[in-house]
Design a protein around this motif. Structure first.
Motif, PDB file in Angstrom:
ATOM      1  N   GLY A 190       0.814  -1.207   0.000  1.00 11.63           N
ATOM      2  CA  GLY A 190       0.000   0.000   0.000  1.00 11.63           C
ATOM      3  C   GLY A 190       0.845   1.253   0.000  1.00 11.63           C
ATOM      4  N   PHE A 191       0.167   2.374  -0.192  1.00  9.68           N
ATOM      5  CA  PHE A 191       0.825   3.670  -0.324  1.00  9.68           C
ATOM      6  C   PHE A 191       0.755   4.453   0.980  1.00  9.68           C
ATOM      7  CE2 PHE A 191      -0.279   2.443  -4.597  1.00  9.68           C
ATOM      8  CZ  PHE A 191       0.787   2.883  -5.371  1.00  9.68           C
ATOM      9  N   GLY A 196       7.281 -10.366   2.492  1.00  7.01           N
ATOM     10  CA  GLY A 196       5.832 -10.378   2.621  1.00  7.01           C
ATOM     11  C   GLY A 196       5.176  -9.013   2.562  1.00  7.01           C
ATOM     12  N   ALA A 197       5.919  -7.999   2.132  1.00  9.58           N
ATOM     13  CA  ALA A 197       5.333  -6.656   2.134  1.00  9.58           C
ATOM     14  C   ALA A 197       6.007  -5.743   1.125  1.00  9.58           C
ATOM     15  CB  ALA A 197       5.422  -6.041   3.523  1.00  9.58           C
ATOM     16  N   GLN A 198       5.224  -4.808   0.624  1.00  9.24           N
ATOM     17  CA  GLN A 198       5.760  -3.761  -0.240  1.00  9.24           C
ATOM     18  C   GLN A 198       5.180  -2.428   0.236  1.00  9.24           C
ATOM     19  OE1 GLN A 198       4.885  -3.300  -4.658  1.00  9.24           O
ATOM     20  NE2 GLN A 198       6.969  -4.135  -4.733  1.00  9.24           N
ATOM     21  N   LEU A 199       6.066  -1.604   0.770  1.00  8.47           N
ATOM     22  CA  LEU A 199       5.696  -0.310   1.333  1.00  8.47           C
ATOM     23  C   LEU A 199       6.021   0.756   0.296  1.00  8.47           C
ATOM     24  CD1 LEU A 199       4.882   1.405   3.851  1.00  8.47           C
ATOM     25  CD2 LEU A 199       7.264   1.210   4.609  1.00  8.47           C
ATOM     26  N   LEU A 200       5.008   1.471  -0.172  1.00  2.00           N
ATOM     27  CA  LEU A 200       5.178   2.456  -1.245  1.00  2.00           C
ATOM     28  C   LEU A 200       5.083   3.849  -0.634  1.00  2.00           C
ATOM     29  CD1 LEU A 200       2.806   0.590  -3.690  1.00  2.00           C
ATOM     30  CD2 LEU A 200       5.294   0.442  -3.610  1.00  2.00           C
ATOM     31  N   ARG A 238       5.672  -1.063  11.654  1.00  2.00           N
ATOM     32  CA  ARG A 238       4.399  -0.506  12.115  1.00  2.00           C
ATOM     33  C   ARG A 238       3.600   0.049  10.931  1.00  2.00           C
ATOM     34  NH1 ARG A 238       5.153   0.110  17.772  1.00  2.00           N
ATOM     35  NH2 ARG A 238       6.209  -1.839  18.311  1.00  2.00           N
ATOM     36  N   LEU A 239       4.296   0.647   9.976  1.00  2.00           N
ATOM     37  CA  LEU A 239       3.609   1.140   8.779  1.00  2.00           C
ATOM     38  C   LEU A 239       3.009  -0.018   7.981  1.00  2.00           C
ATOM     39  CD1 LEU A 239       6.208   3.816   7.579  1.00  2.00           C
ATOM     40  CD2 LEU A 239       3.913   4.297   8.452  1.00  2.00           C
TER      41      LEU A 239
END
Length: 300
Positions: free
Chosen positions: A10-11, A56-60, A168-169
């Motif tokens: 997510g963004f 396991g995550a993509q932080l945009l 946390r994000l």
């Protein structure tokens, strides 16, 4: 970080006043430089998407210009750019300087965020600059201002709590497959970063009004065998600023060009020829055409 087989993506818009360390934090989380930094406010002028990949995550992350009461049309466009990202994200990270007192600038950012309707996490940056016991009253102060999903003390400079903040994000993001390929870093083109690397040296090597009155336009970008030829124009508003930027016998322009060339060669992974020219364009910070040239187009 355990993800139990869950993928999140997510963004997140990273917002705050000028010079609170947004770009430094984004670079820290990405693991490499995607945004220029300096000790001067309003270094970031454009919205930059930076992709942070974790298991396991993509932080945009959207690195944004500082939100402030704007005077010039340039600054108005910068603030508009930051505020517009709030409509495009799942979460907002409000970054503040823990070493600075809460005042009118932060109140203005708070008012903007209260009206955006998005969940907000608070990042208390620059904790390396103050004693830990002083953090608690600052946290208490901010906790009373808004309903934050979380408050995380962090140092973008040293990296303290940076991974905790990332975790946390990510925990706030929706379940989703990755939205970009693993090797995707940013949505900005190479020309943008070349211009920014030149502007970074202007910020670092000049003083007074020059950093705020200068812009960099890439006139040509030609790739040859083992070499990239780049010609760029440095825009300023007055003849006196041009003289300072060129320096005695061309010394300042040469110093800026030499330092920028090293950065650009490391970024592009090849030798470059960098030609810099200084041009006076009075009032360019109020000129919509000039602002569009540096990627700050918009309605007036």
């Amino acid at each position: 970080m355990e993800n139990n087989g869950v993928t999140r993506a997510g963004f997140v818009s990273v917002v705050g006043r000028p010079n609170v360390g947004k770009s430094t934090l984004v670079n820290r989380l990405v693991g490499q430089k995607v945004a220029i930094t300096s000790d001067k406010p309003q270094t970031t002028r454009n919205r930059i998407l930076a992709v942070v990949n974790r298991p396991g995550a993509q932080l945009l992350l959207f690195d944004t210009p500082g939100i402030h009461k704007a005077s010039h049309k340039l600054n108005q466009r910068m603030v508009d750019t930051a505020v517009k990202t709030l409509d495009q994200v799942e979460l907002v990270l409000w970054l503040v300087g823990a070493d600075e007192e809460y005042g009118p600038g932060e109140r203005h950012v708070r008012d903007v965020l209260k009206s955006c309707g998005k969940p907000v996490m608070l990042g208390l940056n620059k904790i390396d600059k103050l004693a830990k016991p002083k953090l608690l009253p600052i946290i208490d102060l901010y906790r009373g201002l808004m309903d934050f999903v979380e408050i995380v003390p962090v140092s973008a400079l040293t990296g303290e709590n940076a991974e905790l903040l990332a975790e946390r994000l990510i925990a706030q993001l929706p379940e989703s497959p990755p939205l970009y390929p693993d090797d995707f870093l940013t949505d900005q083109p190479e020309r943008f970063f070349v211009a920014e690397m030149v502007r970074e040296q202007i910020l670092r090597q000049t003083r007074e009004e020059i950093p705020y009155s200068a812009a960099v336009l890439i006139d040509s970008f030609h790739e040859e065998e083992g070499l990239v030829r780049i010609q760029a124009t440095l825009l300023v508003e007055r003849d006196g600023q041009k003289a300072i930027l060129i320096g005695k016998g061309g010394s300042m322009l040469k110093s800026i060009g030499t330092a920028a060339r090293r950065e650009i060669e490391a970024f592009l992974g090849t030798k470059i020829f960098l030609g810099l020219f200084v041009k006076v364009r009075g009032g360019w910070r109020e000129d919509p055409a000039a602002l569009s040239q540096i990627g700050l187009g918009g309605k007036d």
